[in-house]
Design a protein around this motif. Structure first.
Motif, mmCIF file in Angstrom:
data_model
loop_
_atom_site.group_PDB
_atom_site.id
_atom_site.type_symbol
_atom_site.label_atom_id
_atom_site.label_comp_id
_atom_site.label_asym_id
_atom_site.label_seq_id
_atom_site.Cartn_x
_atom_site.Cartn_y
_atom_site.Cartn_z
ATOM 1 N N LEU A 281 0.853 -1.186 0.000
ATOM 2 C CA LEU A 281 0.000 0.000 0.000
ATOM 3 C C LEU A 281 0.890 1.237 0.000
ATOM 4 C CD1 LEU A 281 -3.110 0.391 0.131
ATOM 5 C CD2 LEU A 281 -2.824 0.809 2.578
ATOM 6 N N GLU A 282 0.766 2.041 -1.043
ATOM 7 C CA GLU A 282 1.539 3.283 -1.176
ATOM 8 C C GLU A 282 0.655 4.445 -0.746
ATOM 9 O OE1 GLU A 282 4.146 5.418 -4.695
ATOM 10 O OE2 GLU A 282 2.152 4.638 -5.179
ATOM 11 N N ILE A 283 1.161 5.264 0.200
ATOM 12 C CA ILE A 283 0.357 6.360 0.742
ATOM 13 C C ILE A 283 1.165 7.651 0.700
ATOM 14 C CG2 ILE A 283 -0.828 7.253 2.792
ATOM 15 C CD1 ILE A 283 -1.528 4.427 3.555
ATOM 16 N N HIS A 284 0.602 8.664 0.050
ATOM 17 C CA HIS A 284 1.192 10.008 0.006
ATOM 18 C C HIS A 284 0.440 10.890 0.998
ATOM 19 C CE1 HIS A 284 3.529 9.466 -3.819
ATOM 20 N NE2 HIS A 284 2.653 8.497 -3.967
ATOM 21 N N ASP A 285 0.997 11.065 2.183
ATOM 22 C CA ASP A 285 0.320 11.873 3.208
ATOM 23 C C ASP A 285 1.314 12.158 4.326
ATOM 24 O OD1 ASP A 285 -2.436 12.834 4.367
ATOM 25 O OD2 ASP A 285 -1.450 11.708 5.986
ATOM 26 N N ARG A 286 1.387 13.407 4.734
ATOM 27 C CA ARG A 286 2.365 13.803 5.753
ATOM 28 C C ARG A 286 2.015 13.259 7.133
ATOM 29 N NH1 ARG A 286 6.207 17.234 4.198
ATOM 30 N NH2 ARG A 286 5.986 18.299 2.167
ATOM 31 N N ASP A 287 0.735 13.247 7.494
ATOM 32 C CA ASP A 287 0.361 12.721 8.807
ATOM 33 C C ASP A 287 0.645 11.223 8.898
ATOM 34 O OD1 ASP A 287 -0.488 15.182 9.779
ATOM 35 O OD2 ASP A 287 -2.564 14.877 9.144
ATOM 36 N N PHE A 288 0.329 10.502 7.836
ATOM 37 C CA PHE A 288 0.624 9.067 7.830
ATOM 38 C C PHE A 288 2.136 8.840 7.889
ATOM 39 C CE2 PHE A 288 1.316 4.871 6.033
ATOM 40 C CZ PHE A 288 0.314 4.114 6.639
ATOM 41 N N ALA A 289 2.888 9.626 7.144
ATOM 42 C CA ALA A 289 4.349 9.502 7.176
ATOM 43 C C ALA A 289 4.888 9.792 8.572
ATOM 44 C CB ALA A 289 4.974 10.446 6.156
ATOM 45 N N ALA A 290 4.270 10.747 9.262
ATOM 46 C CA ALA A 290 4.700 11.046 10.635
ATOM 47 C C ALA A 290 4.464 9.838 11.539
ATOM 48 C CB ALA A 290 3.948 12.265 11.161
ATOM 49 N N ASP A 291 3.344 9.129 11.323
ATOM 50 C CA ASP A 291 3.099 7.911 12.085
ATOM 51 C C ASP A 291 4.177 6.874 11.804
ATOM 52 O OD1 ASP A 291 0.804 9.010 13.121
ATOM 53 O OD2 ASP A 291 -0.565 7.943 11.769
ATOM 54 N N MET A 292 4.518 6.720 10.540
ATOM 55 C CA MET A 292 5.521 5.718 10.173
ATOM 56 C C MET A 292 6.900 6.090 10.718
ATOM 57 S SD MET A 292 3.695 3.518 8.799
ATOM 58 C CE MET A 292 5.043 2.418 8.439
ATOM 59 N N GLU A 293 7.197 7.377 10.782
ATOM 60 C CA GLU A 293 8.461 7.805 11.373
ATOM 61 C C GLU A 293 8.474 7.538 12.876
ATOM 62 O OE1 GLU A 293 9.354 11.827 10.350
ATOM 63 O OE2 GLU A 293 9.484 11.415 8.190
ATOM 64 N N ALA A 294 7.317 7.699 13.516
ATOM 65 C CA ALA A 294 7.232 7.408 14.952
ATOM 66 C C ALA A 294 7.445 5.916 15.206
ATOM 67 C CB ALA A 294 5.876 7.852 15.491
ATOM 68 N N VAL A 295 6.888 5.082 14.363
ATOM 69 C CA VAL A 295 7.098 3.640 14.481
ATOM 70 C C VAL A 295 8.575 3.305 14.276
ATOM 71 C CG1 VAL A 295 6.583 1.394 13.451
ATOM 72 C CG2 VAL A 295 4.746 3.057 13.788
ATOM 73 N N PHE A 296 9.179 3.912 13.267
ATOM 74 C CA PHE A 296 10.596 3.655 12.983
ATOM 75 C C PHE A 296 11.467 4.093 14.158
ATOM 76 C CE2 PHE A 296 14.773 4.248 11.168
ATOM 77 C CZ PHE A 296 14.889 3.216 10.254
ATOM 78 N N ALA A 297 11.140 5.237 14.750
ATOM 79 C CA ALA A 297 11.923 5.726 15.893
ATOM 80 C C ALA A 297 11.807 4.778 17.082
ATOM 81 C CB ALA A 297 11.456 7.130 16.278
ATOM 82 N N ALA A 298 10.584 4.277 17.327
ATOM 83 C CA ALA A 298 10.390 3.348 18.437
ATOM 84 C C ALA A 298 11.150 2.045 18.194
ATOM 85 C CB ALA A 298 8.899 3.068 18.627
ATOM 86 N N ASP A 299 11.100 1.548 16.961
ATOM 87 C CA ASP A 299 11.831 0.326 16.636
ATOM 88 C C ASP A 299 13.340 0.536 16.729
ATOM 89 O OD1 ASP A 299 9.545 -1.184 16.182
ATOM 90 O OD2 ASP A 299 9.491 -0.733 14.041
ATOM 91 N N SER A 300 13.795 1.732 16.353
ATOM 92 C CA SER A 300 15.230 2.024 16.397
ATOM 93 C C SER A 300 15.779 1.925 17.815
ATOM 94 C CB SER A 300 15.508 3.416 15.827
ATOM 95 O OG SER A 300 15.154 3.487 14.465
ATOM 96 N N GLU A 301 14.939 2.275 18.797
ATOM 97 C CA GLU A 301 15.365 2.197 20.192
ATOM 98 C C GLU A 301 15.650 0.768 20.624
ATOM 99 O OE1 GLU A 301 15.994 4.696 22.368
ATOM 100 O OE2 GLU A 301 15.768 6.028 20.634
ATOM 101 N N ASN A 302 15.073 -0.185 19.892
ATOM 102 C CA ASN A 302 15.285 -1.591 20.228
ATOM 103 C C ASN A 302 16.346 -2.232 19.326
ATOM 104 O OD1 ASN A 302 14.438 -3.883 21.890
ATOM 105 N ND2 ASN A 302 13.636 -4.751 19.999
#
Length: 406
Positions: A355-376
């Motif tokens: 699923l390809e999504i062009h949206d800044r709010d959705f991208a912000a969610d994905m960046e938050a997920v990436f940041a949380a995963d990076s901590e682990n």
């Protein structure tokens, strides 16, 4: 003499590769018992937004996802479309089986697809569907394999659920209790007009001209909006666009690329695209499992680490659990979530849906997920990697010729 020498050289290489693979598998079997005691992983959470009049929910924990998927099936009024690569005979698997059977029993139209190869270890007796459930089990070998081998191959690696053409789910989660609590994965739910995208993805395979089964009726999209789009690899049509979508997005990146994949065995073009992005100043970060469920894929992936690190690409190794997510987000505006890994099987062999999504709010969610995963994660440095044993270097080198097959 030259021909004989060449044959012996090839045979010798194959023997060495076989010995290396056997050693790695045996060693991994021992270590896997120790990894079974891993302490778990942080849960990034669930994220909700609206994109193009469609509600989006990002799931990062299996129990949360399965709860909502089962609720959708149990609440279905007209239609359930379910497709999965692995469907285990366990508590979660039985819950899904009971839910689709109950839906069919109350008059809901139910269509199910699952992969035969992916479920070879599951007894066929488990798949006892209600007589009104329309089922297609992707065969391990297809009758037209000799006549059209390219079109007759490919596993269905997709994980889709669409209910009443109003709610759709896609992502990396297979169906099974293991994935509910012990694996880190990512799935997305669409609620609203864009659910059409996933319904169409399912129908494009179910209704393929080569299929001899009753067709699903075509459903017109409620509106045209390119901000949410399903990208489908369909081997029966020799169509593999997911790779091109990734390449296009990577080439457009100007600030950052955050990529998470369970199995990282890129072809030369994708590897070059990531390197070129890093060279032009893009912050490229890749999250990979420190130890995945496929030891051979791990070692093939490790063969790329030296190149990535030398080019300034950040390699983050996820600890204490298997990370199975297939996601990327670029420049805070483009994201992709789905079933395809960055390897040749996903990008040039299997049935896949991203699923390809062009949206800044959705991208912000994905960046938050990436940041949380990076901590682990453990960040791998070039110095650490250079200190690996000569045996590890030897294994990586010997396995290089296997890359095109995975």
């Amino acid at each position: 003499m030259l021909r004989s020498l060449a044959v012996r050289s090839v045979a010798g290489m194959v023997a060495v590769q076989a010995a290396v693979v056997a050693t790695l598998v045996a060693t991994d079997a021992i270590k896997r018992r120790q990894r079974a005691k891993r302490s778990g992983f942080p849960r990034p959470g669930t994220f909700e937004h609206t994109v193009a009049d469609t509600g989006t929910t990002v799931y990062t924990y299996g129990e949360d996802l399965y709860r909502d998927m089962l609720a959708a099936i149990r609440g279905a009024q007209h239609q359930v479309l379910l497709e999965t690569f692995i469907w285990k005979d366990d508590e979660v698997g039985r819950s899904f089986l009971e839910a689709v059977n109950a839906a069919a029993a109350r008059g809901v139209q139910v269509h199910v697809m699952y992969d035969g190869f992916g479920n070879l270890v599951v007894p066929r007796s488990f798949y006892r569907f209600h007589p009104d459930v329309h089922v297609y089990r992707f065969p391990v070998l297809r009758p037209n394999l000799l006549l059209s081998p390219l079109q007759a191959t490919g596993l269905t690696h997709r994980k889709l659920l669409v209910v009443d053409q109003e709610v759709g789910f896609v992502g990396g989660y297979n169906v099974g209790s293991l994935y509910a609590t012990q694996w880190r994965d990512t799935h997305v739910r669409l609620t609203g007009p864009a659910a059409f995208e996933l319904g169409h993805s399912f129908a494009s395979v179910w209704n393929h001209p080569s299929a001899r089964r009753p067709k699903l009726p075509h459903v017109n999209p409620g509106a045209w909006d390119s901000r949410v789009r399903a990208i489908n690899n369909i081997p029966a049509s020799l169509v593999y666009p997911i790779r091109s979508v990734y390449l296009d997005a990577i080439h457009r990146a100007t600030d950052h690329i955050y990529l998470t994949t369970a199995y990282f065995i890129p072809d030369q073009q994708i590897l070059s695209a990531l390197i070129e992005a890093s060279r032009r100043g893009v912050d490229v970060r890749v999250i990979l499992p420190e130890n995945s469920n496929h030891v051979l894929a791990d070692w093939l992936s490790r063969g790329f680490y030296s190149t990535l690190l030398a080019e300034g690409i950040t390699v983050l190794l996820y600890r204490n659990a298997m990370i199975h997510a297939k996601t990327a987000t670029i420049d805070g505006q483009w994201s992709i979530v789905g079933t395809a890994n960055i390897d040749r099987l996903s990008l040039g062999f299997n049935y896949e849906t991203n699923l390809e999504i062009h949206d800044r709010d959705f991208a912000a969610d994905m960046e938050a997920v990436f940041a949380a995963d990076s901590e682990n994660c453990r960040e791998l440095t070039a110095g650490q990697w250079d200190e690996r044993s000569p045996a590890a270097w030897f294994a990586e080198t010997v396995l290089v010729p296997l890359r095109p097959f995975l």
